[in-house]
Design a protein around this motif. Structure first.
Motif, PDB file in Angstrom:
ATOM      1  N   LEU A  97       8.185  -4.483  -6.683  1.00  0.00           N
ATOM      2  CA  LEU A  97       8.945  -5.386  -7.537  1.00  0.00           C
ATOM      3  C   LEU A  97       8.215  -6.725  -7.600  1.00  0.00           C
ATOM      4  O   LEU A  97       7.850  -7.290  -6.552  1.00  0.00           O
ATOM      5  CB  LEU A  97      10.350  -5.569  -6.968  1.00  0.00           C
ATOM      6  N   VAL A  98       8.014  -7.222  -8.807  1.00  0.00           N
ATOM      7  CA  VAL A  98       7.303  -8.486  -8.979  1.00  0.00           C
ATOM      8  C   VAL A  98       7.937  -9.254 -10.133  1.00  0.00           C
ATOM      9  O   VAL A  98       8.505  -8.647 -11.045  1.00  0.00           O
ATOM     10  CB  VAL A  98       5.801  -8.206  -9.241  1.00  0.00           C
ATOM     11  N   GLN A  99       7.850 -10.560 -10.079  1.00  0.00           N
ATOM     12  CA  GLN A  99       8.369 -11.379 -11.168  1.00  0.00           C
ATOM     13  C   GLN A  99       7.390 -11.401 -12.330  1.00  0.00           C
ATOM     14  O   GLN A  99       6.170 -11.214 -12.153  1.00  0.00           O
ATOM     15  CB  GLN A  99       8.615 -12.805 -10.678  1.00  0.00           C
ATOM     16  N   ALA A 100       7.921 -11.650 -13.506  1.00  0.00           N
ATOM     17  CA  ALA A 100       7.071 -11.770 -14.682  1.00  0.00           C
ATOM     18  C   ALA A 100       6.006 -12.837 -14.452  1.00  0.00           C
ATOM     19  O   ALA A 100       6.285 -13.893 -13.893  1.00  0.00           O
ATOM     20  CB  ALA A 100       7.918 -12.115 -15.902  1.00  0.00           C
ATOM     21  N   GLY A 101       4.788 -12.511 -14.873  1.00  0.00           N
ATOM     22  CA  GLY A 101       3.664 -13.394 -14.641  1.00  0.00           C
ATOM     23  C   GLY A 101       2.891 -13.099 -13.371  1.00  0.00           C
ATOM     24  O   GLY A 101       1.796 -13.629 -13.173  1.00  0.00           O
ATOM     25  N   GLY A 102       3.459 -12.263 -12.532  1.00  0.00           N
ATOM     26  CA  GLY A 102       2.821 -11.927 -11.263  1.00  0.00           C
ATOM     27  C   GLY A 102       1.799 -10.809 -11.400  1.00  0.00           C
ATOM     28  O   GLY A 102       1.493 -10.352 -12.506  1.00  0.00           O
ATOM     29  N   SER A 103       1.289 -10.376 -10.239  1.00  0.00           N
ATOM     30  CA  SER A 103       0.231  -9.362 -10.202  1.00  0.00           C
ATOM     31  C   SER A 103       0.553  -8.279  -9.182  1.00  0.00           C
ATOM     32  O   SER A 103       1.261  -8.527  -8.196  1.00  0.00           O
ATOM     33  CB  SER A 103      -1.107 -10.011  -9.824  1.00  0.00           C
ATOM     34  N   LEU A 104       0.001  -7.110  -9.431  1.00  0.00           N
ATOM     35  CA  LEU A 104       0.048  -5.996  -8.484  1.00  0.00           C
ATOM     36  C   LEU A 104      -1.266  -5.234  -8.615  1.00  0.00           C
ATOM     37  O   LEU A 104      -1.889  -5.234  -9.681  1.00  0.00           O
ATOM     38  CB  LEU A 104       1.199  -5.035  -8.786  1.00  0.00           C
ATOM     39  N   ARG A 105      -1.650  -4.566  -7.532  1.00  0.00           N
ATOM     40  CA  ARG A 105      -2.810  -3.678  -7.598  1.00  0.00           C
ATOM     41  C   ARG A 105      -2.396  -2.295  -7.125  1.00  0.00           C
ATOM     42  O   ARG A 105      -1.926  -2.136  -5.986  1.00  0.00           O
ATOM     43  CB  ARG A 105      -3.974  -4.194  -6.747  1.00  0.00           C
ATOM     44  N   LEU A 106      -2.583  -1.325  -7.976  1.00  0.00           N
ATOM     45  CA  LEU A 106      -2.293   0.063  -7.636  1.00  0.00           C
ATOM     46  C   LEU A 106      -3.572   0.755  -7.179  1.00  0.00           C
ATOM     47  O   LEU A 106      -4.663   0.423  -7.640  1.00  0.00           O
ATOM     48  CB  LEU A 106      -1.724   0.805  -8.855  1.00  0.00           C
ATOM     49  N   SER A 107      -3.395   1.722  -6.291  1.00  0.00           N
ATOM     50  CA  SER A 107      -4.521   2.522  -5.805  1.00  0.00           C
ATOM     51  C   SER A 107      -4.239   3.988  -6.068  1.00  0.00           C
ATOM     52  O   SER A 107      -3.091   4.428  -6.060  1.00  0.00           O
ATOM     53  CB  SER A 107      -4.718   2.306  -4.302  1.00  0.00           C
ATOM     54  N   CYS A 108      -5.303   4.734  -6.268  1.00  0.00           N
ATOM     55  CA  CYS A 108      -5.208   6.184  -6.446  1.00  0.00           C
ATOM     56  C   CYS A 108      -6.347   6.822  -5.661  1.00  0.00           C
ATOM     57  O   CYS A 108      -7.513   6.611  -5.984  1.00  0.00           O
ATOM     58  CB  CYS A 108      -5.301   6.551  -7.926  1.00  0.00           C
ATOM     59  N   VAL A 109      -5.992   7.577  -4.640  1.00  0.00           N
ATOM     60  CA  VAL A 109      -6.990   8.290  -3.844  1.00  0.00           C
ATOM     61  C   VAL A 109      -7.079   9.715  -4.357  1.00  0.00           C
ATOM     62  O   VAL A 109      -6.061  10.405  -4.479  1.00  0.00           O
ATOM     63  CB  VAL A 109      -6.621   8.275  -2.359  1.00  0.00           C
ATOM     64  N   ILE A 110      -8.305  10.142  -4.642  1.00  0.00           N
ATOM     65  CA  ILE A 110      -8.542  11.444  -5.255  1.00  0.00           C
ATOM     66  C   ILE A 110      -9.254  12.336  -4.247  1.00  0.00           C
ATOM     67  O   ILE A 110     -10.226  11.914  -3.614  1.00  0.00           O
ATOM     68  CB  ILE A 110      -9.402  11.288  -6.514  1.00  0.00           C
ATOM     69  N   SER A 111      -8.792  13.577  -4.098  1.00  0.00           N
ATOM     70  CA  SER A 111      -9.437  14.518  -3.201  1.00  0.00           C
ATOM     71  C   SER A 111      -9.499  15.893  -3.856  1.00  0.00           C
ATOM     72  O   SER A 111      -8.761  16.169  -4.801  1.00  0.00           O
ATOM     73  CB  SER A 111      -8.677  14.607  -1.877  1.00  0.00           C
ATOM     74  N   GLY A 112     -10.421  16.703  -3.369  1.00  0.00           N
ATOM     75  CA  GLY A 112     -10.542  18.072  -3.860  1.00  0.00           C
ATOM     76  C   GLY A 112     -11.375  18.220  -5.120  1.00  0.00           C
ATOM     77  O   GLY A 112     -11.475  19.322  -5.664  1.00  0.00           O
ATOM     78  N   ARG A 113     -12.013  17.158  -5.544  1.00  0.00           N
ATOM     79  CA  ARG A 113     -12.859  17.242  -6.736  1.00  0.00           C
ATOM     80  C   ARG A 113     -14.098  18.050  -6.430  1.00  0.00           C
ATOM     81  O   ARG A 113     -14.715  17.867  -5.387  1.00  0.00           O
ATOM     82  CB  ARG A 113     -13.229  15.830  -7.177  1.00  0.00           C
ATOM     83  N   THR A 114     -14.497  18.950  -7.342  1.00  0.00           N
ATOM     84  CA  THR A 114     -15.657  19.811  -7.103  1.00  0.00           C
ATOM     85  C   THR A 114     -16.750  19.627  -8.136  1.00  0.00           C
ATOM     86  O   THR A 114     -17.749  20.326  -8.103  1.00  0.00           O
ATOM     87  CB  THR A 114     -15.231  21.289  -7.086  1.00  0.00           C
ATOM     88  N   SER A 115     -16.585  18.713  -9.042  1.00  0.00           N
ATOM     89  CA  SER A 115     -17.562  18.530 -10.105  1.00  0.00           C
ATOM     90  C   SER A 115     -17.723  17.043 -10.384  1.00  0.00           C
ATOM     91  O   SER A 115     -16.793  16.254 -10.207  1.00  0.00           O
ATOM     92  CB  SER A 115     -17.106  19.247 -11.375  1.00  0.00           C
ATOM     93  N   ARG A 116     -18.912  16.650 -10.833  1.00  0.00           N
ATOM     94  CA  ARG A 116     -19.134  15.278 -11.265  1.00  0.00           C
ATOM     95  C   ARG A 116     -18.604  15.049 -12.671  1.00  0.00           C
ATOM     96  O   ARG A 116     -18.459  13.910 -13.099  1.00  0.00           O
ATOM     97  CB  ARG A 116     -20.624  14.944 -11.209  1.00  0.00           C
ATOM     98  N   ASN A 117     -18.346  16.135 -13.395  1.00  0.00           N
ATOM     99  CA  ASN A 117     -17.773  16.022 -14.737  1.00  0.00           C
ATOM    100  C   ASN A 117     -16.276  15.791 -14.596  1.00  0.00           C
ATOM    101  O   ASN A 117     -15.486  16.740 -14.570  1.00  0.00           O
ATOM    102  CB  ASN A 117     -18.056  17.278 -15.557  1.00  0.00           C
ATOM    103  N   PHE A 118     -15.918  14.538 -14.513  1.00  0.00           N
ATOM    104  CA  PHE A 118     -14.541  14.218 -14.180  1.00  0.00           C
ATOM    105  C   PHE A 118     -14.170  12.906 -14.841  1.00  0.00           C
ATOM    106  O   PHE A 118     -15.015  12.011 -14.959  1.00  0.00           O
ATOM    107  CB  PHE A 118     -14.410  14.065 -12.655  1.00  0.00           C
ATOM    108  N   ALA A 119     -12.945  12.796 -15.260  1.00  0.00           N
ATOM    109  CA  ALA A 119     -12.432  11.543 -15.801  1.00  0.00           C
ATOM    110  C   ALA A 119     -11.062  11.277 -15.178  1.00  0.00           C
ATOM    111  O   ALA A 119     -10.289  12.213 -14.950  1.00  0.00           O
ATOM    112  CB  ALA A 119     -12.322  11.610 -17.314  1.00  0.00           C
ATOM    113  N   VAL A 120     -10.798  10.023 -14.914  1.00  0.00           N
ATOM    114  CA  VAL A 120      -9.547   9.639 -14.275  1.00  0.00           C
ATOM    115  C   VAL A 120      -8.867   8.574 -15.123  1.00  0.00           C
ATOM    116  O   VAL A 120      -9.552   7.709 -15.701  1.00  0.00           O
ATOM    117  CB  VAL A 120      -9.785   9.088 -12.855  1.00  0.00           C
ATOM    118  N   ALA A 121      -7.560   8.637 -15.206  1.00  0.00           N
ATOM    119  CA  ALA A 121      -6.832   7.698 -16.045  1.00  0.00           C
ATOM    120  C   ALA A 121      -5.523   7.287 -15.385  1.00  0.00           C
ATOM    121  O   ALA A 121      -5.013   7.967 -14.499  1.00  0.00           O
ATOM    122  CB  ALA A 121      -6.546   8.325 -17.416  1.00  0.00           C
ATOM    123  N   TRP A 122      -5.012   6.163 -15.854  1.00  0.00           N
ATOM    124  CA  TRP A 122      -3.674   5.709 -15.474  1.00  0.00           C
ATOM    125  C   TRP A 122      -2.753   5.889 -16.677  1.00  0.00           C
ATOM    126  O   TRP A 122      -3.115   5.523 -17.805  1.00  0.00           O
ATOM    127  CB  TRP A 122      -3.695   4.240 -15.069  1.00  0.00           C
TER     128      TRP A 122
END
Length: 124
Positions: free
Chosen positions: A11-36
């Protein structure tokens, strides 16, 4: 099996900041794209931004361009979403998603791998 785990919402007030993280595992190829993506109650899932694996330039939705920044730590297979100047309209459940292709696309159905999501709430 590819797995994605998001964290960093809150929860943050308007004008504030947050940083989200996404840890990825099990990838088997370099042909990969990630999105939010994000989904607000009663609305469809919306593309926020994305990046190709091992790349450093990202693409963004117009609604967040200039406020949100995607960065990565490929050595640790982690993707970040820095969100600045947050607005109440940014309130949503934020998901990290991945697809085994090099191209970032803006359609949620093109991503077979999804994290459980992390809630971002921006108060006015």
């Amino acid at each position: 099996q590819v797995q994605l785990v998001e964290s960093g919402g809150g929860l943050v007030q308007a004008g504030g900041s947050l940083r989200l993280s996404c840890v990825i595992s099990g990838r088997t190829s370099r042909n990969f794209a990630v999105a939010w993506f994000r989904q607000a109650p009663g609305k469809e899932r919306e593309f926020v931004g994305g990046i190709r694996w091992m790349a450093f330039s990202s693409v963004y939705a117009d609604s967040v361009k200039g406020r949100f920044t995607i960065s990565s730590d490929w050595n640790h297979e982690t993707l970040y979403l820095q969100m600045d100047r947050l607005e109440p309209g940014d309130t949503a459940l934020y998901h990290c998603a991945a697809r085994p292709y090099t191209l970032v696309v803006r359609t949620a159905s093109s991503y077979p791998y999804w994290g459980q999501g992390t809630q971002v709430t921006v108060s006015s």
